[in-house]
Design an enzyme around this catalytic site. Structure first.
Site, PDB file in Angstrom:
ATOM      1  N   ARG A  28      -4.118 -10.732  -5.792  1.00  0.00           N
ATOM      2  CA  ARG A  28      -3.567 -11.713  -6.728  1.00  0.00           C
ATOM      3  C   ARG A  28      -3.758 -11.223  -8.167  1.00  0.00           C
ATOM      4  O   ARG A  28      -2.850 -11.353  -8.991  1.00  0.00           O
ATOM      5  CB  ARG A  28      -4.315 -13.029  -6.511  1.00  0.00           C
ATOM      6  N   GLU A  31       3.838  -9.754  -3.638  1.00  0.00           N
ATOM      7  CA  GLU A  31       3.255 -10.528  -2.546  1.00  0.00           C
ATOM      8  C   GLU A  31       1.758 -10.454  -2.746  1.00  0.00           C
ATOM      9  O   GLU A  31       1.190  -9.358  -2.780  1.00  0.00           O
ATOM     10  CB  GLU A  31       3.673  -9.894  -1.216  1.00  0.00           C
ATOM     11  N   CYS A  82      -1.369 -10.135   5.606  1.00  0.00           N
ATOM     12  CA  CYS A  82      -1.092 -11.193   4.624  1.00  0.00           C
ATOM     13  C   CYS A  82      -0.861 -12.526   5.306  1.00  0.00           C
ATOM     14  O   CYS A  82      -0.975 -13.572   4.693  1.00  0.00           O
ATOM     15  CB  CYS A  82       0.117 -10.804   3.792  1.00  0.00           C
TER      16      CYS A  82
HETATM   17  P1  NAP Z   1      -4.887  -4.097  -5.398  1.00  0.00           P
HETATM   18  O1  NAP Z   1      -6.246  -3.906  -5.932  1.00  0.00           O
HETATM   19  O2  NAP Z   1      -4.101  -5.210  -5.952  1.00  0.00           O
HETATM   20  O3  NAP Z   1      -4.100  -2.709  -5.600  1.00  0.00           O
HETATM   21  C1  NAP Z   1      -2.751  -2.549  -5.162  1.00  0.00           C
HETATM   22  C2  NAP Z   1      -2.048  -1.548  -6.067  1.00  0.00           C
HETATM   23  O4  NAP Z   1      -1.866  -2.144  -7.352  1.00  0.00           O
HETATM   24  C3  NAP Z   1      -2.834  -0.270  -6.309  1.00  0.00           C
HETATM   25  O5  NAP Z   1      -1.932   0.799  -6.382  1.00  0.00           O
HETATM   26  C4  NAP Z   1      -3.480  -0.488  -7.656  1.00  0.00           C
HETATM   27  O6  NAP Z   1      -3.674   0.720  -8.358  1.00  0.00           O
HETATM   28  C5  NAP Z   1      -2.462  -1.329  -8.374  1.00  0.00           C
HETATM   29  N1  NAP Z   1      -3.072  -2.239  -9.340  1.00  0.00           N
HETATM   30  C6  NAP Z   1      -4.071  -3.124  -9.134  1.00  0.00           C
HETATM   31  N2  NAP Z   1      -4.362  -3.776 -10.271  1.00  0.00           N
HETATM   32  C7  NAP Z   1      -3.522  -3.290 -11.218  1.00  0.00           C
HETATM   33  C8  NAP Z   1      -3.327  -3.560 -12.595  1.00  0.00           C
HETATM   34  N3  NAP Z   1      -4.071  -4.460 -13.247  1.00  0.00           N
HETATM   35  N4  NAP Z   1      -2.381  -2.869 -13.252  1.00  0.00           N
HETATM   36  C9  NAP Z   1      -1.623  -1.943 -12.617  1.00  0.00           C
HETATM   37  N5  NAP Z   1      -1.762  -1.642 -11.319  1.00  0.00           N
HETATM   38  C10 NAP Z   1      -2.707  -2.310 -10.628  1.00  0.00           C
HETATM   39  O7  NAP Z   1      -4.916  -4.313  -3.815  1.00  0.00           O
HETATM   40  P2  NAP Z   1      -5.615  -3.474  -2.638  1.00  0.00           P
HETATM   41  O8  NAP Z   1      -6.268  -2.254  -3.152  1.00  0.00           O
HETATM   42  O9  NAP Z   1      -4.588  -3.294  -1.633  1.00  0.00           O
HETATM   43  O10 NAP Z   1      -6.694  -4.465  -2.043  1.00  0.00           O
HETATM   44  C11 NAP Z   1      -7.611  -5.205  -2.833  1.00  0.00           C
HETATM   45  C12 NAP Z   1      -7.589  -6.666  -2.410  1.00  0.00           C
HETATM   46  O11 NAP Z   1      -6.257  -7.169  -2.465  1.00  0.00           O
HETATM   47  C13 NAP Z   1      -8.011  -6.944  -0.984  1.00  0.00           C
HETATM   48  O12 NAP Z   1      -9.387  -7.018  -0.835  1.00  0.00           O
HETATM   49  C14 NAP Z   1      -7.328  -8.250  -0.696  1.00  0.00           C
HETATM   50  O13 NAP Z   1      -8.110  -9.312  -1.168  1.00  0.00           O
HETATM   51  C15 NAP Z   1      -6.069  -8.192  -1.480  1.00  0.00           C
HETATM   52  N6  NAP Z   1      -4.868  -7.851  -0.657  1.00  0.00           N
HETATM   53  C16 NAP Z   1      -4.112  -8.866  -0.225  1.00  0.00           C
HETATM   54  C17 NAP Z   1      -3.001  -8.582   0.546  1.00  0.00           C
HETATM   55  C18 NAP Z   1      -2.121  -9.685   1.054  1.00  0.00           C
HETATM   56  O14 NAP Z   1      -1.107  -9.370   1.647  1.00  0.00           O
HETATM   57  N7  NAP Z   1      -2.436 -10.924   0.848  1.00  0.00           N
HETATM   58  C19 NAP Z   1      -2.669  -7.280   0.885  1.00  0.00           C
HETATM   59  C20 NAP Z   1      -3.472  -6.246   0.414  1.00  0.00           C
HETATM   60  C21 NAP Z   1      -4.578  -6.566  -0.353  1.00  0.00           C
HETATM   61  P3  NAP Z   1      -5.092   1.479  -8.307  1.00  0.00           P
HETATM   62  O15 NAP Z   1      -5.439   1.616  -6.871  1.00  0.00           O
HETATM   63  O16 NAP Z   1      -4.856   2.770  -8.974  1.00  0.00           O
HETATM   64  O17 NAP Z   1      -6.012   0.588  -9.046  1.00  0.00           O
END
Ligand code: NAP
Length: 522
Positions: free
Chosen positions: A243, A265, A302
């Site tokens: 989120r 999403e 998700c």
């Molecule tokens: P994430 O931390 O949101 O990262 C996803 C992508 O977005 C990565 O490529 C990340 O880059 C980039 N990103 C994140 N924050 C950013 C920002 N402020 N500015 C620009 N780019 C940004 O998600 P995740 O690594 O997949 O998982 C972390 C958490 O997300 C999980 O623990 C879970 O809670 C949640 N999640 C939820 C779902 C769902 O479908 N509900 C799915 C996956 C994950 P970098 O890696 O280079 O930082």
């Protein structure tokens, strides 16, 4: 193939220069070769320029040409299935069967969009003929249809290394729409991304589409991810993740001089309601089905069911059954260290809340393992603390006891936007069912009757979306052919001569597509 650890930029490879990182085996903690070289902001400029140039050519390609390209990507991915499985299992801890299934889903999606393009009616062509004699003013000839929006940035999802990553649903729908795609790789599966990236590159060459139609960049979200979303050549974004990440990208996109849509999403807890008649009739079977859905893929979907709401009667036996089934499951390794630690933290936070009790907690034995967790609370406590509806991404659920119908409806009404909402009911539950569905229709993108939310069918009728925070725009879907319109905009041609119109809008309908002509479906 020999993994090189570099980005795909046009027909060439990146040189890095902004640091390097390696994938980590989530089971052993071992760092994997090769090192992946991160690109910096100057690469973003070059890649966006290439994509903008490619758009000028690619958007004019026929549906057949684009379909051939998508099929070619699917064929190239099929050809490297063994390499994908070998690398993906090590990078993600996902079992071989799941990797093969996800590969199948990815290629199926690409071919489904190819079918859609070949059939052609997806452009929703509408024609209103002129009426020069209309009083008091003549009516012009107006013809409209969906057209591609421009270069799209796709952020790979950590939890779908294939189906929502380099050549996944967002990429397939954007390419199908006629948009070049720039993919930002996820740091947890860079090798899988490189193998798929090479397959897409091979298809670009084979089909003779412009080099700038596809790029794959390694690097940090906060640097290149943000820079891509800010770049004026980029016209839309596809994202699956947290989120906080989705929200940050939405804010960046909204702050541009020309704001653009971010199809994000983000988070959902996918409530499952069990009505009294259903609980009495088949509580045992529901408990089994529910725990299966909860623990599938270590809860990293998700659509994982994070809330289970039932009435008071028969609730304690039901809760005991859910808890004992969950307690009997084995812990398993999550996708990466960040997801595992976020899961444990979210569960600890939830347990520490007033009114929450632990009904079952399978201890994680090692490393990035996670075990199933079942927590319990009352509807009153839930309604008093909004944060109890927060996502615990993993195999954890909160069971809510709703004393009466009003309490159950109150819980439903309090929920934020969801991808799914499920109701288990029988004929006896008819009245409360109707009231509940009435509330849930405003909350979720997909309503499920007597089933479970995990398992998202890729088909024409699917909706994988939902009001904020499930997705950034509750009017869209990221799964199925309808997802293509996220990367399009409507254009109307007024009073154009026939030979200057797009083929889809020409008078004699040379493509034979379904259209709306003067208000009637042809
Ligand atoms: P994430 O931390 O949101 O990262 C996803 C992508 O977005 C990565 O490529 C990340 O880059 C980039 N990103 C994140 N924050 C950013 C920002 N402020 N500015 C620009 N780019 C940004 O998600 P995740 O690594 O997949 O998982 C972390 C958490 O997300 C999980 O623990 C879970 O809670 C949640 N999640 C939820 C779902 C769902 O479908 N509900 C799915 C996956 C994950 P970098 O890696 O280079 O930082």
């Amino acid at each position: 193939m020999d993994l090189q650890g570099t980005s795909f930029i046009g027909a060439g490879r990146g040189t890095g220069g902004a640091g390097e990182a390696r994938a980590v085996n989530p089971v052993s903690g071992e760092k994997l070769d090769p090192a992946y070289h991160a690109e910096g902001e100057e690469t973003v400029e070059a890649v966006c320029r290439l994509a903008a140039e490619a758009f000028e050519d690619y958007r004019g390609r026929s549906g057949r040409e684009k379909a051939t390209f998508l099929r070619s990507i699917a064929d190239e991915i099929d050809a490297v299935e063994e390499e994908i499985v070998a690398r993906m299992t090590v990078e993600t801890a996902l079992p071989e069967g799941r990797c093969r299934m996800e590969k199948g889903r990815t290629c199926f999606q690409l071919r489904l969009f190819a079918d859609l393009l070949e059939e052609g009616s997806w452009v929703d062509a509408r024609i209103d003929h002129a009426d020069p004699g209309r009083a008091p003013v003549p009516k012009p000839d107006c013809r409209s249809m969906w057209r591609p929006v421009g270069p799209v940035v796709v952020f790979c999802a950590s939890n779908f290394p294939l189906a929502y990553s380099v050549a996944g649903g967002d990429t397939a729908s954007a390419l199908a729409a006629g948009c070049p795609v720039i993919v930002k790789a996820h740091g947890s599966h860079p090798g899988t991304a490189e193998i798929v990236g090479a397959a897409v590159r091979a298809a670009v060459t084979r089909c003779g589409v412009p080099d700038g139609v596809f790029a794959l960049l390694y690097g940090s979200g906060r640097t290149i991810g943000q820079a891509l979303v800010r770049h004026p050549a980029v016209k839309a974004v596809g994202f699956t993740g947290s989120r906080a990440g989705g929200r940050a990208l939405m804010d960046t996109a909204a702050a541009r001089p020309e704001p653009i849509p971010v199809w994000a999403e983000m988070s959902a807890v996918n409530p499952v309601f069990v009505l009294p008649g259903a609980l009495q009739e088949r509580g045992e079977a529901i408990a089994e089905g529910f725990v299966g859905s909860l623990t599938l893929g270590v809860g990293q979907f998700c659509t994982n069911p994070g809330l289970l709401i039932s009435g008071r009667e028969g609730r304690s036996a039901f809760a005991e059954r859910v808890a004992s089934l969950a307690a009997g499951t084995a812990p398993a390794t999550m996708l990466h260290k960040g997801i595992a630690s976020a899961y444990h933290e979210a569960v600890d936070t939830m347990i520490s809340k007033e009114g929450v009790e632990s009904l079952a907690r399978v201890e994680a034995e090692a490393g990035n393992n996670a075990g199933a967790v079942v927590l319990g609370t009352s509807a009153d406590a839930f309604l008093a603390d909004h944060s109890m509806a927060d996502e615990m991404f993993g195999p954890a659920t909160l069971m809510i006891e709703a004393g009466d119908e009003e309490a159950m409806l109150g819980v439903a009404e309090s929920l934020e936007g969801q991808l799914t909402a499920t109701v288990h009911a029988t004929g006896e539950d008819r009245e409360v069912f109707a009231k509940l569905i009435d509330v849930l229709e405003r909350k979720a993108g997909r309503l499920i009757y007597n089933g479970y939310p995990t398992g998202v069918e890729v088909c024409h009728g699917m909706v994988h979306g939902g009001p904020v925070p499930a997705t950034s725009d509750g009017g869209s879907t990221s799964v199925g052919p309808r997802s293509i319109t996220r990367f399009t905009r409507l254009v109307c041609w007024q009073d154009f001569p026939d030979n200057l119109l797009p083929t889809e809008l020409q008078e004699d309908n040379p493509l034979g597509i379904s259209r709306i002509v003067d208000g009637a479906r042809s």
